[in-house]
Design a protein around this motif. Structure first.
Motif, PDB file in Angstrom:
ATOM      1  N   TRP A  22       5.213  -6.988  16.761  1.00 33.40           N
ATOM      2  CA  TRP A  22       3.982  -7.196  15.611  1.00 33.40           C
ATOM      3  C   TRP A  22       3.040  -5.994  15.405  1.00 33.40           C
ATOM      4  O   TRP A  22       2.606  -5.772  14.469  1.00 33.40           O
ATOM      5  CB  TRP A  22       3.254  -8.493  16.264  1.00 33.40           C
ATOM      6  CG  TRP A  22       3.947  -9.650  15.876  1.00 33.40           C
ATOM      7  CD1 TRP A  22       4.777 -10.698  16.830  1.00 33.40           C
ATOM      8  CD2 TRP A  22       3.834 -10.567  14.551  1.00 33.40           C
ATOM      9  NE1 TRP A  22       5.253 -11.879  15.868  1.00 33.40           N
ATOM     10  CE2 TRP A  22       4.464 -11.725  14.604  1.00 33.40           C
ATOM     11  CE3 TRP A  22       3.206 -10.080  13.524  1.00 33.40           C
ATOM     12  CZ2 TRP A  22       4.745 -12.492  13.599  1.00 33.40           C
ATOM     13  CZ3 TRP A  22       3.561 -10.780  12.155  1.00 33.40           C
ATOM     14  CH2 TRP A  22       4.184 -11.863  12.522  1.00 33.40           C
ATOM     15  N   GLY A  23       2.973  -5.324  16.510  1.00 33.56           N
ATOM     16  CA  GLY A  23       2.115  -4.202  16.573  1.00 33.56           C
ATOM     17  C   GLY A  23       2.606  -3.356  15.458  1.00 33.56           C
ATOM     18  O   GLY A  23       1.757  -2.748  14.739  1.00 33.56           O
ATOM     19  N   PHE A  24       3.977  -2.841  15.244  1.00 31.08           N
ATOM     20  CA  PHE A  24       4.367  -2.140  14.344  1.00 31.08           C
ATOM     21  C   PHE A  24       4.275  -2.756  13.063  1.00 31.08           C
ATOM     22  O   PHE A  24       4.101  -1.832  11.959  1.00 31.08           O
ATOM     23  CB  PHE A  24       5.908  -1.489  14.676  1.00 31.08           C
ATOM     24  CG  PHE A  24       6.336  -0.698  15.783  1.00 31.08           C
ATOM     25  CD1 PHE A  24       5.872   0.804  15.338  1.00 31.08           C
ATOM     26  CD2 PHE A  24       6.715  -0.734  16.862  1.00 31.08           C
ATOM     27  CE1 PHE A  24       6.047   1.721  16.300  1.00 31.08           C
ATOM     28  CE2 PHE A  24       7.066   0.003  17.911  1.00 31.08           C
ATOM     29  CZ  PHE A  24       6.775   1.503  17.543  1.00 31.08           C
ATOM     30  N   LYS A  25       4.505  -3.934  12.812  1.00 37.62           N
ATOM     31  CA  LYS A  25       4.377  -4.492  11.430  1.00 37.62           C
ATOM     32  C   LYS A  25       2.931  -4.558  11.212  1.00 37.62           C
ATOM     33  O   LYS A  25       2.721  -4.164  10.061  1.00 37.62           O
ATOM     34  CB  LYS A  25       4.692  -6.094  11.814  1.00 37.62           C
ATOM     35  CG  LYS A  25       6.162  -6.152  11.823  1.00 37.62           C
ATOM     36  CD  LYS A  25       6.525  -7.836  11.887  1.00 37.62           C
ATOM     37  CE  LYS A  25       8.065  -7.953  12.123  1.00 37.62           C
ATOM     38  NZ  LYS A  25       8.497  -9.397  12.283  1.00 37.62           N
ATOM     39  N   LEU A  26       1.767  -4.664  12.277  1.00 39.07           N
ATOM     40  CA  LEU A  26       0.602  -4.455  11.609  1.00 39.07           C
ATOM     41  C   LEU A  26       0.033  -3.060  11.179  1.00 39.07           C
ATOM     42  O   LEU A  26      -0.480  -2.731  10.388  1.00 39.07           O
ATOM     43  CB  LEU A  26      -0.352  -5.076  13.013  1.00 39.07           C
ATOM     44  CG  LEU A  26      -1.694  -4.866  12.727  1.00 39.07           C
ATOM     45  CD1 LEU A  26      -2.111  -5.724  11.553  1.00 39.07           C
ATOM     46  CD2 LEU A  26      -2.483  -5.389  14.039  1.00 39.07           C
ATOM     47  N   ALA A  28       2.364  -1.087  10.174  1.00 46.74           N
ATOM     48  CA  ALA A  28       2.920  -0.338   8.981  1.00 46.74           C
ATOM     49  C   ALA A  28       2.086  -1.145   7.688  1.00 46.74           C
ATOM     50  O   ALA A  28       1.844  -0.636   6.552  1.00 46.74           O
ATOM     51  CB  ALA A  28       4.523  -0.970   8.769  1.00 46.74           C
ATOM     52  N   ILE A  29       1.803  -2.431   7.810  1.00 49.45           N
ATOM     53  CA  ILE A  29       1.162  -3.198   6.825  1.00 49.45           C
ATOM     54  C   ILE A  29      -0.353  -2.588   6.755  1.00 49.45           C
ATOM     55  O   ILE A  29      -0.795  -2.063   5.804  1.00 49.45           O
ATOM     56  CB  ILE A  29       0.966  -4.757   7.364  1.00 49.45           C
ATOM     57  CG1 ILE A  29       1.944  -5.357   7.147  1.00 49.45           C
ATOM     58  CG2 ILE A  29      -0.291  -5.223   6.333  1.00 49.45           C
ATOM     59  CD1 ILE A  29       2.035  -6.680   7.965  1.00 49.45           C
ATOM     60  N   SER A  30      -1.116  -1.922   7.817  1.00 47.88           N
ATOM     61  CA  SER A  30      -2.266  -1.326   7.645  1.00 47.88           C
ATOM     62  C   SER A  30      -2.161  -0.093   6.935  1.00 47.88           C
ATOM     63  O   SER A  30      -2.799   0.425   6.201  1.00 47.88           O
ATOM     64  CB  SER A  30      -3.002  -1.000   9.334  1.00 47.88           C
ATOM     65  OG  SER A  30      -3.294  -2.394   9.719  1.00 47.88           O
ATOM     66  N   VAL A  33      -1.639  -0.623   3.659  1.00 52.89           N
ATOM     67  CA  VAL A  33      -2.947  -1.051   2.803  1.00 52.89           C
ATOM     68  C   VAL A  33      -3.932   0.155   2.652  1.00 52.89           C
ATOM     69  O   VAL A  33      -4.404   0.308   1.564  1.00 52.89           O
ATOM     70  CB  VAL A  33      -3.517  -2.231   3.690  1.00 52.89           C
ATOM     71  CG1 VAL A  33      -5.047  -2.424   3.434  1.00 52.89           C
ATOM     72  CG2 VAL A  33      -2.905  -3.356   3.474  1.00 52.89           C
ATOM     73  N   LEU A  34      -4.112   1.077   3.932  1.00 51.29           N
ATOM     74  CA  LEU A  34      -4.904   2.226   3.624  1.00 51.29           C
ATOM     75  C   LEU A  34      -4.349   3.227   2.739  1.00 51.29           C
ATOM     76  O   LEU A  34      -5.149   3.873   1.917  1.00 51.29           O
ATOM     77  CB  LEU A  34      -5.033   2.814   5.144  1.00 51.29           C
ATOM     78  CG  LEU A  34      -5.661   2.023   6.080  1.00 51.29           C
ATOM     79  CD1 LEU A  34      -5.633   2.931   7.580  1.00 51.29           C
ATOM     80  CD2 LEU A  34      -7.012   1.996   5.786  1.00 51.29           C
ATOM     81  N   GLU A  35      -2.802   3.354   2.600  1.00 48.13           N
ATOM     82  CA  GLU A  35      -2.312   4.289   1.594  1.00 48.13           C
ATOM     83  C   GLU A  35      -2.730   3.706   0.256  1.00 48.13           C
ATOM     84  O   GLU A  35      -2.811   4.482  -0.751  1.00 48.13           O
ATOM     85  CB  GLU A  35      -0.801   4.439   1.819  1.00 48.13           C
ATOM     86  CG  GLU A  35       0.030   5.072   0.589  1.00 48.13           C
ATOM     87  CD  GLU A  35      -0.591   6.743   0.517  1.00 48.13           C
ATOM     88  OE1 GLU A  35      -0.238   7.099  -0.424  1.00 48.13           O
ATOM     89  OE2 GLU A  35      -1.185   6.996   1.308  1.00 48.13           O
ATOM     90  N   LEU A  36      -2.584   2.326  -0.029  1.00 50.80           N
ATOM     91  CA  LEU A  36      -2.786   1.759  -1.411  1.00 50.80           C
ATOM     92  C   LEU A  36      -4.375   1.828  -1.525  1.00 50.80           C
ATOM     93  O   LEU A  36      -4.798   2.260  -2.681  1.00 50.80           O
ATOM     94  CB  LEU A  36      -2.551   0.539  -1.319  1.00 50.80           C
ATOM     95  CG  LEU A  36      -2.879  -0.618  -2.835  1.00 50.80           C
ATOM     96  CD1 LEU A  36      -2.045   0.083  -3.714  1.00 50.80           C
ATOM     97  CD2 LEU A  36      -2.289  -1.835  -2.663  1.00 50.80           C
ATOM     98  N   LEU A  37      -5.218   1.748  -0.436  1.00 52.92           N
ATOM     99  CA  LEU A  37      -6.578   1.983  -0.744  1.00 52.92           C
ATOM    100  C   LEU A  37      -6.847   3.492  -0.987  1.00 52.92           C
ATOM    101  O   LEU A  37      -7.797   3.569  -1.863  1.00 52.92           O
ATOM    102  CB  LEU A  37      -7.381   1.390   0.663  1.00 52.92           C
ATOM    103  CG  LEU A  37      -8.868   1.431   0.559  1.00 52.92           C
ATOM    104  CD1 LEU A  37      -9.556   0.653  -0.633  1.00 52.92           C
ATOM    105  CD2 LEU A  37      -9.416   1.100   1.827  1.00 52.92           C
ATOM    106  N   TYR A  38      -6.047   4.406  -0.345  1.00 58.81           N
ATOM    107  CA  TYR A  38      -6.388   5.852  -0.446  1.00 58.81           C
ATOM    108  C   TYR A  38      -6.131   6.069  -1.858  1.00 58.81           C
ATOM    109  O   TYR A  38      -6.925   6.816  -2.589  1.00 58.81           O
ATOM    110  CB  TYR A  38      -5.491   6.716   0.458  1.00 58.81           C
ATOM    111  CG  TYR A  38      -5.508   7.972  -0.050  1.00 58.81           C
ATOM    112  CD1 TYR A  38      -6.622   8.818   0.419  1.00 58.81           C
ATOM    113  CD2 TYR A  38      -4.530   8.566  -0.528  1.00 58.81           C
ATOM    114  CE1 TYR A  38      -6.797  10.112  -0.063  1.00 58.81           C
ATOM    115  CE2 TYR A  38      -4.728   9.892  -0.870  1.00 58.81           C
ATOM    116  CZ  TYR A  38      -5.589  10.870  -0.781  1.00 58.81           C
ATOM    117  OH  TYR A  38      -5.625  12.113  -1.118  1.00 58.81           O
TER     118      TYR A  38
END
Length: 633
Positions: A22-26, A28-30, A33-38
């Motif tokens: 779950w940590g890896f998934k979190l 990856a999702i973060s 999200v950050l890449e999309l936000l960037y």
């Protein structure tokens, strides 16, 4: 009794690592999200002009602009129409790339530093020009400076007293550092020198306004291009390489001398020379220079303003035409330059064949063959270039028909025929003065001046004793002769006349105007032709023809010309005949005194401003008195 169904624990691998997964998934999702936000925020920031405004807050020092840009991860961007401009106290510059991929050190932006660690691009343009003082603006070369958007034309220095440089605490200007540059350029325009074509550049560059400018070792690969000098094309089809480096220096008081003293380079290239007309960039419209197609081959090294040993360059042109107001010169030239192992520059120019022709003439007036000029000087091309060794060799300067020299004939004289040949050589060794010899011959030369006609052959052998180029002086001696001379004038004719002149001293000074000093001795068959010609020209009274015969005369002459002043002294002896005296000219005033003696007869002739006074039976005392009066004027 019911039996219990045994339970089996799930023993598949990873079953007990649920939190890590779950940590890896979190993560990856973060990250997504950050890449999309960037991507969203970064591209909005870039394309809405955020970076432009931050980097260009002081447009008088540095600006950054682009047509479009996008980024997909921090520190990496691709741009179209990327433009960097900047200026210092003495210069302005611009770098534009049609397309660029740049890796930027993001943390350096917080320190007002645009630091690109990797630059790839094409369609690049670089322009640089010096800022001008107001009095420099009218110069023709200023019209050929590169335009730079955002700066006024012409590029004047800032008006008023210079502002004090900011302290390190006050310093808020953006600096630029570009590393790992690999760019294809289509234009390099520095001052009036404009290269257009295909050139690849690999190198590094840094600029800190008001502080430092530096170009690290960089390579320019010229694949094909042209060089324009102002409005004229100087070179075409340039192929070769340039390795250059510019040491760190302060751009505030920058000058071309300062740039060259910090510049190190090696150039190896070959190009065509379409025409020598580019020389007009340095010259006025006259003389007009046309044609001169040729080839340039360069292998030069420069180390902080000094050519390095082994450097060499050669240019060959087939037919250059130089047209002045009254004449045209056509010649083929081969020129070369090399630096020996002792860091001495050697320049040589060979004119295999050249002609001089006056406008309106149907043939050349003079032809030169095999003329060669050689110069040697220290290989420092920044300081005053004073040749320490030189030689000028003129194997043949031929005039096939003297009539073609009529445009340069003295006023009232008409050349009617004859031919001439001049040969000579002058050379100077280090620490000495120029020395050499000149030989000239004229055959069957014929000319008419007013009512006097002359035909004959003439020759001269002169030894050049000392030439001082710095002081613009020359000293020589030698012999001049005339033979088989026929003269007609004043109703009389003479033939078979001859004369010989021994030039004891002849000195030319061209420091201020043209001054000369000469001492010579003449040996003549007789003076009848000279006196007859002078009488025909009203230079002496007609009666002097009857008393001045002077068979086998010897004449000593001294001539002094300085500025507008002229002094001419003469003493002629032949048997019982003697003429002695002096003529002095100052400004518009002429004066003189001559004693004429023939046997027991004598007369003194005193020349005034507008008349001549004759004193019969004058003697040596009369002449001494008159000469003393002339010296006192």
């Amino acid at each position: 009794m019911p039996t219990e169904t045994p339970t089996h624990e799930d023993t598949r691998p990873g079953r007990d690592l649920g939190p890590i997964a779950w940590g890896f998934k979190l993560f990856a999702i973060s990250f997504l999200v950050l890449e999309l936000l960037y991507v969203v925020v970064g591209n909005l920031f870039l394309n809405l002009g955020g970076l432009k405004r931050v980097a260009s807050h002081n447009p008088d020092g540095f600006t950054l602009d682009y047509a479009s840009v996008w980024t997909f991860w921090p520190g990496h961007a691709e741009a179209r129409g990327l433009v960097l401009t900047g200026q210092a106290e003495k210069l302005q510059w611009m770098l534009r790339l049609d397309r660029a991929t740049v890796d930027v050190a993001m943390g350096d932006l917080l320190e007002r530093r645009f630091h690109a660690t990797r630059v790839r691009g094409d369609g690049a343009i670089f322009r640089l020009r010096m800022r001008l003082e107001p009095e420099e603006v009218p110069e023709p070369q200023t019209r050929t400076l590169p335009p730079i958007k955002g700066f006024a034309d012409p590029p004047l220095v800032a008006f008023g007293p210079p502002e004090a440089d900011p302290t390190d605490e006050e310093y808020k200007l953006w600096s630029v550092e570009l590393n790992d540059i690999l760019v294809d350029m289509r234009e390099i325009w520095i001052e009036s020198y404009r290269y257009t074509g295909d050139v690849g550049i690999k190198g590094d560059f840094s600029l800190k306004p008001l502080r430092s400018l530096r170009v690290l070792p960089s390579t320019f690969a010229f694949r094909s291009g042209d060089l324009h000098l102002g409005e004229h094309q100087a070179l075409s089809g340039i192929e070769g390489t340039l390795e250059a480096q510019l040491d760190t220096f302060d751009p505030k008081g920058i000058s071309w001398l300062g740039v060259l003293r910090a510049f190190t380079a090696r150039a190896n290239f070959r190009s065509d020379v379409p025409s020598m007309s580019f020389a007009h960039h340095y010259l006025d419209k006259q003389p007009a220079i046309r044609k001169g197609r040729g080839v340039l081959d360069v292998h030069l090294g420069v180390d902080r303003g000094v050519f390095i040993p082994g450097s060499e360059a050669r240019v060959m042109t087939d037919h250059v035409e130089v047209s002045a107001k009254d004449f045209e010169v056509a010649l083929g030239v081969e020129a070369s330059f090399r630096v020996d192992d002792h860091a001495r520059g050697e320049f040589a120019a060979l004119v295999e064949h050249g002609t001089l022709q006056f406008h309106g003439a149907d043939a050349p007036a003079a032809e030169v063959q095999g003329a060669r000029l050689a110069l040697e000087a220290p290989a420092d091309f920044i300081g005053p270039w004073k040749p320490q060794v030189y030689s000028l060799d003129l194997p043949s300067l031929r005039v096939s028909d003297m009539r073609r020299l009529q445009p340069v004939a003295p006023s009232g004289m008409k050349f009617q025929g004859g031919s001439a040949l001049i040969q000579g050589k002058v050379a100077r060794i280090a620490g000495g003065l120029g020395q050499g010899a000149v030989h000239a011959d004229m055959w069957n030369a014929s000319a008419r001046w007013k009512d006097v006609a002359m035909t004959g052959s003439f020759g001269a052998d002169l030894q050049v004793q000392a030439v001082d180029v710095a002081k613009r002086t020359a000293r020589m001696r030698g012999e001049v002769g005339a033979g088989e001379v026929s003269i007609e004038g004043g109703g009389a004719a003479w033939s078979g006349w001859w004369a010989r002149m021994l030039l004891d001293e002849f000195e030319l000074r061209a420091e201020k105007g043209l001054d000369l000093l000469a001492d010579a001795r003449f040996k003549l068959r007789d003076v009848r032709p000279i006196v007859g010609v002078m009488a025909a020209l009203d230079a002496v009274p007609p009666w002097t023809k009857e008393i001045m015969t002077m068979e086998g005369a010897t004449i000593d002459v001294d001539l002094r010309k300085q500025g507008p002043g002229l002094a001419f002294g003469v003493e002629a002896l032949a048997g019982e005949q003697r003429v002695a005296g002096r003529l002095v000219k100052r400004e518009e005033e002429k004066s003189g005194a001559f004693l004429v003696r023939s046997g027991i007869l004598s007369a003194g002739i005193r020349l005034g401003k507008s008349d001549a006074e004759i004193t019969p039976a004058a003697g040596d005392d009369w002449l001494k008195e008159q000469l003393a009066a002339l010296r006192g004027k």
